[in-house]
Every structure is written in structure tokens, then in C-alpha cells.
Design an enzyme around this catalytic site. Structure first.
Site, short mmCIF file in Angstrom:
data_model
loop_
_atom_site.label_atom_id
_atom_site.label_comp_id
_atom_site.label_asym_id
_atom_site.label_seq_id
_atom_site.Cartn_x
_atom_site.Cartn_y
_atom_site.Cartn_z
N THR A 97 0.86 -1.18 0.00
CA THR A 97 0.00 0.00 0.00
C THR A 97 0.90 1.23 0.00
O THR A 97 1.59 1.50 0.99
CB THR A 97 -0.92 0.02 1.23
OG1 THR A 97 -1.75 -1.15 1.21
CG2 THR A 97 -1.81 1.25 1.21
N LYS A 172 -7.67 0.71 -2.51
CA LYS A 172 -7.19 0.37 -1.16
C LYS A 172 -7.43 1.53 -0.19
O LYS A 172 -7.74 1.32 0.99
CB LYS A 172 -5.71 0.02 -1.21
CG LYS A 172 -5.09 -0.34 0.16
CD LYS A 172 -5.79 -1.54 0.80
CE LYS A 172 -5.21 -1.84 2.20
NZ LYS A 172 -3.85 -2.40 2.17
#
Length: 288
Positions: A97, A172
Site C-alpha cells: 500500500t 485500497k
């Protein structure tokens, strides 16, 4: 079956690489701490390499799951980086991420080298990685995604292409925004129940079957009520992710008032010494 490299053997990457090997792929791993790479190779019967470049040589796919933007750059770029060792036509799949900015930067570097690039952050935590049940949100060229999808399937419960480069990272961010609000709501509910003299177990048995139910409620209520916070994604990493969310929100001019507030609540948890506690530790602010 493919020749696959996996870069980063943390709590997520270690089992993810193991699932690739179990699925029959030829797997080589790299980790900044060499001892962990050697341990993985001994446990799973795969190979390890001393640098990202060496690990990536000859691979059809190079997967990465590291800590942050700088960590990702360090395994991708430079003379010992993975991009320098990859063969034209190979695909880099990033499960970290990270910011949309670094995703664009590295996708451009990969394209200039004749390589594919798919941003593919995951959700599901350590348990999802260990059980091969991760949700994977992808961005990138459709044809490159289609090639990578069967390999990602080794550890995915669901994998979807959300759009072009960076779309996986944006998805995300949506995931982390939603989780932050859910955990805070559950924390307040359980803290209120305790003060009201209600049995948390009976309470959750009832309300989890209705509109209040969530994965967080079912899987975290017991440990939250017990003050146990060693069950997954750390507060330090959540603050990193929420910082990415808030930066992107500023760029998009989207107000995220609840996310900004909960980011500060997580800062309080860090000040309490809970930086390595899991994200359900928001309740600790309310019950201390």
C-alpha cells in the site's frame, strides 16, 4: 506455472510467497534480512537471492510486498533493483500500500524498461495472507492484469482490476477509509456496552445478525473487550495508510472529516505506546 520472484517477507509476504510455491510456481525470494529469506527457502523448498536484481533475473512475474514508498523504491530502482534485473515483457506486481505518486513513478520506469506494472494492494490482514484469502485491488493495463491474475490467485479470495495505473491504490484507500470508521464505531459500541453493564458476547451475538454486523465485529469483538491487540495490522501502518488517504483527498478535493478525526485517535494510541498494537486498539482510548 510461472517463474516468480517475491520481494519482502514480512507478516504478509512470507505466507503469500509460500502459497505461490504450493501452487507449483518456481519461486525465488528476497528479503532485506537475509536470514528470513534463507529460512523461507528451507521451509518451502524455493530459492533465495542476495539482491532484488538477482532475485528478479529471468522471472516472468516479480511480486513485492514491502513497507512504504521508500522501501518500494529501494527494491525497484538502482543497479541492484528488481527493474534492472527483469527481462523485457515481464510484469512487476506491487502488493504494497503506497501513494499514487510512487505508483505512477515506478510504472513509468517499468514501461521505459519494456516491463509491465500492476499495482495490486491487498486487504485481509495477516490471517488473510496465511489462509490465502486476500482481497486484491488492481490497477494497470488490462492485458497485463489478465496475465498476472492467475498467479495472484494463489493467495486471493477475490482479485479485480479497478482501472488504469493507480486505480488499485485508490481502491485500497477506500478500503482503509471504511475500516477506520467501522473500528471506531465498534469501539464506541463495546465501550458503551461495558459501562452499561451489558455482556459484550451476548450483545454481539444479537446485533451482529442485524444491520450493525461487520467482519470487524465478528472477528475482533472478543479481543477488543479483553484488551488484546496483537492480532493483525499495526497502528503505525494504519497511520501511514490514512496519511496517504488524506493526501489523496486533498488532491481530489474530497472532504474526509471522519477519517481525519480517526487518524488523530490512532495518533493518541501511538502516544499511549500502542504503535505496534493492531487497529482494533482504538477501544483502548475509551476504556483506559
Amino acid at each position: 506455472m510461472a517463474k516468480v520472484t517475491f520481494l519482502g517477507l514480512g507478516v504478509m509476504g512470507y505466507p503469500m510467497a509460500g502459497h505461490l510455491k504450493a501452487a507449483g510456481h518456481d519461486v525465488t525470494v528476497y528479503n532485506r534480512t537475509t536470514a528470513k529469506a534463507k529460512k523461507w527457502a528451507e521451509q518451502h523448498g524455493g530459492n533465495w537471492a542476495a539482491t532484488p536484481r538477482e532475485a528478479a533475473e529471468g522471472a516472468d512475474f516479480v511480486m513485492a510486498c514491502v513497507g512504504n514508498d521508500d522501501d518500494l523504491r529501494s527494491v525497484c530502482l538502482g543497479p541492484d533493483g528488481a527493474l534492472a534485473g527483469m527481462t523485457k515483457g515481464a510484469i512487476f506486481v506491487d502488493h504494497t500500500t503506497v501513494s499514487a505518486a510512487v505508483t505512477r513513478e515506478l510504472a513509468e520506469a517499468a514501461q521505459a524498461a519494456g516491463l509491465g506494472y500492476v499495482d495490486a494492494p491487498v486487504s485481509g490482514g495477516q490471517a488473510g495472507a496465511e489462509n490465502g484469502q486476500l482481497s486484491v485491488m488492481c490497477g494497470g493495463d488490462a492485458a497485463e492484469y489478465d496475465r498476472a491474475d492467475p498467479v495472484i490467485d494463489a493467495y486471493a479470495k477475490i482479485c479485480r482490476r479497478m482501472g488504469g495505473t493507480g486505480a488499485g491504490q485508490m481502491a485500497k484507500m477506500c478500503n482503509q477509509i471504511a475500516i477506520a470508521g467501522l473500528v471506531q464505531g465498534l469501539s464506541e459500541s463495546l465501550a458503551f456496552a461495558q459501562k452499561a453493564g451489558l455482556d459484550p458476547e451476548k450483545l454481539v451475538e444479537v446485533i451482529s445478525q442485524g444491520a450493525a454486523g461487520s467482519w470487524q465485529m465478528v472477528n475482533r469483538h472478543k479481543t477488543m473487550a479483553a484488551g488484546e491487540f496483537n492480532h493483525g495490522f499495526a497502528v503505525d501502518w494504519m497511520r501511514k495508510d490514512l496519511g496517504i488517504c488524506l493526501d489523496a483527498a486533498d488532491e481530489l478535493q474530497v472532504p474526509l472529516p471522519v477519517t481525519a478525526l480517526i487518524d488523530q485517535f490512532y495518533k493518541e494510541v501511538q502516544i499511549m505506546g500502542g504503535g505496534r498494537w493492531d487497529t482494533s486498539s482504538l477501544i483502548a482510548r475509551l476504556t483506559r
